[in-house]
Design a protein around this motif. Structure first.
Motif, short mmCIF file in Angstrom:
data_model
loop_
_atom_site.label_atom_id
_atom_site.label_comp_id
_atom_site.label_asym_id
_atom_site.label_seq_id
_atom_site.Cartn_x
_atom_site.Cartn_y
_atom_site.Cartn_z
N GLU A 197 0.96 -1.16 0.10
CA GLU A 197 0.03 0.05 -0.08
C GLU A 197 0.92 1.28 0.05
O GLU A 197 1.90 1.32 0.75
CB GLU A 197 -1.02 0.10 1.31
CG GLU A 197 -1.72 1.18 1.18
CD GLU A 197 -2.65 1.33 2.62
OE1 GLU A 197 -3.11 2.17 3.06
OE2 GLU A 197 -3.27 0.27 2.80
N ILE A 198 0.53 2.38 -0.86
CA ILE A 198 1.17 3.60 -0.77
C ILE A 198 0.04 4.41 -0.64
O ILE A 198 -0.90 4.50 -1.43
CB ILE A 198 1.87 3.93 -2.16
CG1 ILE A 198 3.11 2.61 -2.53
CG2 ILE A 198 2.46 5.21 -2.31
CD1 ILE A 198 3.58 2.88 -3.73
N ASP A 199 0.11 5.28 0.39
CA ASP A 199 -0.84 6.18 0.91
C ASP A 199 -0.63 7.57 -0.01
O ASP A 199 0.41 8.14 0.16
CB ASP A 199 -0.87 6.37 2.28
CG ASP A 199 -1.20 5.38 3.17
OD1 ASP A 199 -1.78 4.41 2.53
OD2 ASP A 199 -0.83 5.01 4.22
N ILE A 200 -1.95 8.07 -0.47
CA ILE A 200 -1.84 9.29 -1.40
C ILE A 200 -2.49 10.38 -0.64
O ILE A 200 -3.51 10.12 0.08
CB ILE A 200 -2.03 9.26 -2.81
CG1 ILE A 200 -3.57 8.70 -2.87
CG2 ILE A 200 -1.08 8.43 -3.48
CD1 ILE A 200 -3.83 8.47 -4.14
N LYS A 201 -2.05 11.87 -0.62
CA LYS A 201 -2.75 12.66 0.13
C LYS A 201 -3.97 12.88 -0.60
O LYS A 201 -4.34 12.69 -1.70
CB LYS A 201 -1.91 14.11 0.02
CG LYS A 201 -2.30 15.20 0.72
CD LYS A 201 -2.06 15.07 2.19
CE LYS A 201 -2.40 16.24 3.16
NZ LYS A 201 -2.11 16.05 4.47
N TYR A 202 -5.11 13.13 0.48
CA TYR A 202 -6.31 13.39 0.10
C TYR A 202 -6.49 14.69 -0.78
O TYR A 202 -5.61 15.56 -1.02
CB TYR A 202 -7.13 13.87 1.36
CG TYR A 202 -6.72 14.87 2.02
CD1 TYR A 202 -7.42 16.11 1.65
CD2 TYR A 202 -6.36 14.86 3.17
CE1 TYR A 202 -7.03 17.37 2.70
CE2 TYR A 202 -5.61 15.87 4.17
CZ TYR A 202 -6.32 17.10 3.48
OH TYR A 202 -5.70 18.49 4.30
N ASP A 203 -7.34 14.75 -1.82
CA ASP A 203 -7.42 15.91 -2.65
C ASP A 203 -9.08 16.10 -3.14
O ASP A 203 -10.07 15.57 -2.49
CB ASP A 203 -6.71 15.64 -4.10
CG ASP A 203 -6.33 16.88 -4.63
OD1 ASP A 203 -7.04 18.00 -4.68
OD2 ASP A 203 -5.59 16.52 -5.66
N LEU A 204 -9.27 17.11 -3.77
CA LEU A 204 -10.52 17.40 -4.40
C LEU A 204 -11.08 16.15 -5.28
O LEU A 204 -10.24 15.24 -5.66
CB LEU A 204 -10.90 18.58 -5.33
CG LEU A 204 -10.12 19.81 -4.73
CD1 LEU A 204 -10.31 21.10 -5.43
CD2 LEU A 204 -11.11 20.15 -3.22
N MET A 205 -12.33 15.92 -5.41
CA MET A 205 -12.81 14.94 -5.96
C MET A 205 -12.47 14.34 -7.00
O MET A 205 -11.88 13.12 -7.35
CB MET A 205 -14.45 14.96 -6.04
CG MET A 205 -15.10 13.89 -6.30
SD MET A 205 -16.90 13.92 -6.51
CE MET A 205 -17.44 12.22 -6.31
N THR A 206 -12.36 14.95 -8.21
CA THR A 206 -12.10 14.84 -9.73
C THR A 206 -10.44 14.60 -9.66
O THR A 206 -9.73 13.60 -10.06
CB THR A 206 -12.59 15.52 -10.98
OG1 THR A 206 -13.79 15.86 -10.79
CG2 THR A 206 -12.02 14.93 -12.24
N ASN A 207 -9.82 15.51 -8.87
CA ASN A 207 -8.31 15.33 -8.79
C ASN A 207 -7.88 14.01 -8.03
O ASN A 207 -7.07 13.44 -8.59
CB ASN A 207 -7.76 16.63 -7.88
CG ASN A 207 -7.88 17.88 -8.70
OD1 ASN A 207 -8.15 17.93 -9.66
ND2 ASN A 207 -7.63 19.01 -7.74
N SER A 208 -8.62 13.67 -7.07
CA SER A 208 -8.23 12.23 -6.36
C SER A 208 -8.65 11.29 -7.18
O SER A 208 -7.87 10.24 -7.08
CB SER A 208 -9.07 12.28 -4.94
OG SER A 208 -8.88 11.12 -4.26
N ALA A 209 -9.53 11.17 -7.95
CA ALA A 209 -10.05 10.00 -8.87
C ALA A 209 -8.90 10.04 -9.97
O ALA A 209 -8.29 8.99 -10.24
CB ALA A 209 -10.99 10.19 -9.42
N ASP A 210 -8.39 11.08 -10.38
CA ASP A 210 -7.29 11.25 -11.55
C ASP A 210 -6.12 10.58 -10.88
O ASP A 210 -5.60 9.92 -11.40
CB ASP A 210 -6.98 12.54 -11.86
CG ASP A 210 -8.03 13.20 -12.77
OD1 ASP A 210 -8.78 12.49 -13.27
OD2 ASP A 210 -7.88 14.50 -12.95
#
Length: 486
Positions: free
Chosen positions: A233-246
């Protein structure tokens, strides 16, 4: 796709079209990889010469797509589609060094000026992001926790069905390895082991460097996961919705390609190894008004506000049908079984990982109000993150609109409860297979309509029923062990 976090709000630092063309020239880029996501979540691309790429093409799109050849897009009678690049997603692909290549994520449009393709997953996610604002919120933050396996080699035989079908997995970390490191991991014994048992730390380091430095996707932690044979698992920082899905799609793209550079193969398959933990994509979400996290209330149980409770109530109410979107493969339901830390029971709690919804409680107080969120533990990495975020959002907002109470949080280990105890607590279960999940989606889909058209939902259901039938008509190898001598 870099961004910065101001208070609780993740703000993308967008490249303009002019800045992209300046970077193409300055970096001596030879090719542009135009990338997009199909309805089933698979990443696709076509490549153009940087010398022929123009600002008009960035603005108006490129006529480069036969929609009938992408599963879930169009039929052959009406298949001319446009790929419109998003300049904010510009990234240089580091493993394509001989002919320097950059990528741009694309939105998909109908040809002839007929607007957005309804089944473009990125478009659905952008529609969901806009819908949030009509419901009284400014934005939502999303943080997917994507797990995956990295194997040395995988072999399978599925093309000779009359002979029989089989697969085999090779991993130097596994207890069945013939050429291991000498420190194999047992089943469900892979969580946070040190080196030399954990052989994949250099691989994960490289993934983090690529995600941070090339794709602007901030990673704050990586580790080996519970399963043997290379679960990571590599944890990625939270983001706005479409940015996070991208970011989730780009993450999977990077992981697969870096694995290939290491002579290995990565898979997002939820349950590749029997009797061991599967891979999830725990999905964290919070709703915001200006700089206020509306899920936080210091005076409530678990510091979760009434808005947050209603959001959880909506997700719980629609959880059964949601699984057809959050867990879209037949293999997904081999993960959703008791005993492997995968959620099966529709309930909410704090540190209790046997519930479908967890309200993380590592820190308390207003200092950490921005961290208050709902973690939905059901989704898996085979899902399409654009659709997962959109569907979970629709369910949660329906809960807020209709004031759906989730009941009391469950503190006990639900796996150890008897059926009568679960009934006493009002705890229901998720569908046991993809077919049942699709039945639930067909009967409970109206709440999705502000974001998903019925045509798109019909396509999702038809495609997944096809997969369900593909498995249902074939004997499983283990059935020979169970029944050959009947």
């Amino acid at each position: 796709m870099p961004y910065k976090v101001i208070g609780g709000k993740a703000t993308q630092i967008k490249y303009s079209s002019d800045e992209v063309f300046s970077r193409i020239k300055h970096e001596s880029i030879k090719f542009i990889d135009l990338q997009f996501t199909g309805l089933t979540g698979r990443f696709h691309h076509t490549t153009i010469s940087a010398d022929t790429f123009t600002p008009d093409q960035m603005e108006d799109g490129l006529p480069k797509l036969d929609g009938s050849s992408i599963v879930g897009f169009t039929d052959i009678a009406d298949s001319d589609l446009i790929l419109k690049p998003d300049p904010s997603t510009f990234a240089i692909i580091p493993w394509l060094t001989e002919k320097k290549t950059a990528r741009l994520l694309c939105d998909v449009y109908w040809g002839g000026g007929r607007g957005r393709l309804e089944s473009d997953p990125r478009g659905i996610c952008q529609k969901a992001e806009a819908f949030v604002k009509t419901q009284g919120f400014d934005f939502s933050n999303w943080g997917p926790e994507v797990e995956f396996f990295v194997f040395d080699k995988v072999h399978w035989d599925v093309l000779t069905p009359y002979k029989g079908q089989s697969y085999s997995i090779e991993s130097s970390e596994s207890p069945w390895s013939q050429e291991g490191t000498g420190y194999p991991m047992g089943l469900q014994e892979g969580y946070y082991p040190s080196t030399p048992s954990d052989t994949l730390a250099p691989f994960r380091n490289e993934c983090v460097d690529v995600l941070n430095d090339n794709f602007g996707i901030l990673c704050d932690n990586h580790h080996h996961e519970v399963a043997t044979a290379g679960q990571c698992e590599i944890d990625i920082k939270y983001d706005l919705m479409t940015n996070s899905a991208d970011g989730a799609q780009s993450y999977k793209y990077v992981v697969r390609n870096v694995a290939q550079q290491f002579g290995k193969v990565a898979t997002m398959m939820p349950k590749p190894i029997s009797m061991d933990a599967g891979s999830g994509m725990h999905t964290n979400v919070s709703l915001w008004k200006k700089d206020e996290n509306t899920f936080y209330d210091k005076d409530e149980v678990l510091e979760l506000s009434q808005t947050g409770r209603y959001f959880c109530g909506g997700v719980m109410e629609h959880a059964k049908g949601l699984t057809a979107i959050t867990n879209p493969t037949t293999n997904s339901y081999h993960r959703l079984v008791p005993g492997y830390e995968a959620p099966v029971y529709i309930a909410w709690s704090s540190s209790n990982r046997s519930a479908t919804i967890r309200i993380p409680g590592h820190f308390k107080g207003e200092k950490y109000a921005y961290m208050k969120r709902m973690e939905y533990r059901v989704p898996d990495p085979a899902s399409n993150p654009y659709l997962v975020f959109s569907a979970v959002l629709a369910a949660g907002l329906d809960g807020i609109k209709k004031k759906m109470e989730p009941g009391d949080p469950v503190k006990e280990d639900i796996y150890k409860m008897t059926k009568s105890e679960r009934k006493k607590h009002g705890i229901d279960t998720l569908p046991a297979n993809l077919g049942r999940a699709l039945d639930e989606l067909e009967s409970d889909r109206k709440y999705l309509n502000p974001i998903f058209s019925n045509e798109v939902l019909d396509k999702i259901i038809d495609l997944e029923r096809r997969d369900h039938r593909e498995i249902a008509i074939r004997p499983h190898p283990h059935e020979f062990y169970l029944y050959f001598d009947v």
